[in-house]
Design an enzyme around this catalytic site. Structure first.
Site, PDB file in Angstrom:
ATOM      1  N   ASP A  43       0.811  -1.211   0.000  1.00  0.00           N
ATOM      2  CA  ASP A  43       0.000   0.000   0.000  1.00  0.00           C
ATOM      3  C   ASP A  43       0.850   1.269   0.000  1.00  0.00           C
ATOM      4  OD1 ASP A  43       0.933  -0.244   2.668  1.00  0.00           O
ATOM      5  OD2 ASP A  43      -0.942  -1.154   3.313  1.00  0.00           O
TER       6      ASP A  43
ATOM      7  N   ASN B 179      -7.759  -3.562  14.536  1.00  0.00           N
ATOM      8  CA  ASN B 179      -9.131  -3.804  14.079  1.00  0.00           C
ATOM      9  C   ASN B 179      -9.215  -4.966  13.090  1.00  0.00           C
ATOM     10  OD1 ASN B 179      -7.982  -2.703  11.803  1.00  0.00           O
ATOM     11  ND2 ASN B 179      -9.399  -0.975  11.618  1.00  0.00           N
TER      12      ASN B 179
ATOM     13  N   HIS C  59      -7.374  -5.297  10.284  1.00  0.00           N
ATOM     14  CA  HIS C  59      -7.097  -4.989   8.876  1.00  0.00           C
ATOM     15  C   HIS C  59      -5.781  -5.613   8.419  1.00  0.00           C
ATOM     16  CE1 HIS C  59      -4.789  -1.145  10.101  1.00  0.00           C
ATOM     17  NE2 HIS C  59      -3.918  -1.869   9.428  1.00  0.00           N
TER      18      HIS C  59
ATOM     19  N   GLU D 225      -9.792  -2.247   5.455  1.00  0.00           N
ATOM     20  CA  GLU D 225     -10.431  -1.977   6.731  1.00  0.00           C
ATOM     21  C   GLU D 225     -11.679  -2.839   6.932  1.00  0.00           C
ATOM     22  OE1 GLU D 225      -8.778  -0.361   8.729  1.00  0.00           O
ATOM     23  OE2 GLU D 225      -7.898   1.468   7.941  1.00  0.00           O
TER      24      GLU D 225
END
Length: 241
Positions: free
Chosen positions: A67, A136, A138, A143
């Protein structure tokens, strides 16, 4: 899903580096999927050691990063281009033409993402994809509630991710709110996946990834369906297993 529990961050980093090194020795033109953030720094440091002390050869290795922040230029110290160059690439003999990182300043997002996926395919596919995991759940910047069929795309960053990444910036307000990221489908096409996690803060995400139901709410849970995933975690990250 193979789980390897080690004592600490240093052991995790060395274990991961040995797996990467073995892949390169086995196939000198290996295609590596690479991650950024705090977690893989030790692995990169160990790979540099192996390059210097054991002549690990990166000259034919190709890399694709997961990314890049959107709207951040390559030379910005917060960009992942800058991170990779200054934490890994410039200390090895990897060739610039073999390094692939998404362009965070592109004016044609759709074409940038499509071209990236096509280049991965034309390279023969990723041999080992290195991943971290967010608190979380990810992976990459995919996400919660992500589409599992998504390929490389533009994503809006979750508030928890922005908060977690604010430690790399002067303030939370400086953290970009979107990024270009390999999609879940792109990641799942990798031949082997190597996920690293350390620290108690990651324990719940690790538990949900390994033992929870497969759900877009926990993007990493999809790795239960990958046929060659190795999870390397320290004791703190494994405490809920």
């Amino acid at each position: 899903m193979k789980i390897v529990t080690v004592n600490d961050y240093d052991e995790m980093s060395k274990f991961a580096a040995k797996i990467i090194a073995s892949q390169i020795i086995l196939k000198e033109n290996s295609v590596l999927g690479l991650a950024t953030g705090g977690t893989p720094l030790g692995m990169y440091k160990e790979l540099i050691n192996l390059y210097n002390k054991e002549n690990l050869n990166f000259s034919k290795v190709q890399t694709f990063n997961l990314d890049e922040y959107y709207g951040v230029s390559d030379d910005n110290p917060q960009s992942y281009h800058y991170y990779m160059k200054n934490n890994f690439f410039k200390f090895t003999n990897i060739k610039n033409e073999n390094i692939n990182i998404l362009d965070g300043t592109t004016s044609d997002i759709e074409n940038e993402c499509k071209s990236y996926d096509n280049k991965i395919l034309s390279s023969g596919g990723i041999d080992i994809q290195v991943l971290g995991i967010g608190e979380n759940g990810h992976i990459g910047f995919n996400e919660p509630d992500i589409n599992f069929e998504a390929k490389t795309h533009l994503v809006k960053l979750d508030e928890k991710t922005i908060e977690a990444n604010s430690r790399f910036f002067n303030s939370k307000n400086e953290v970009p709110t979107s990024a270009l990221s390999m999609g879940i489908k792109t990641i799942m096409q990798s031949k082997k996946i190597l996920l690293l996690a350390n620290g108690e803060k990651k324990a719940e995400a690790i538990f949900k990834m390994v033992n929870g139901k497969i759900s877009p709410e926990v993007p990493a849970s999809i790795l239960q369906l990958h046929n060659d995933t190795t999870i390397i975690i320290d004791k703190a990250a494994a405490k809920m297993l």
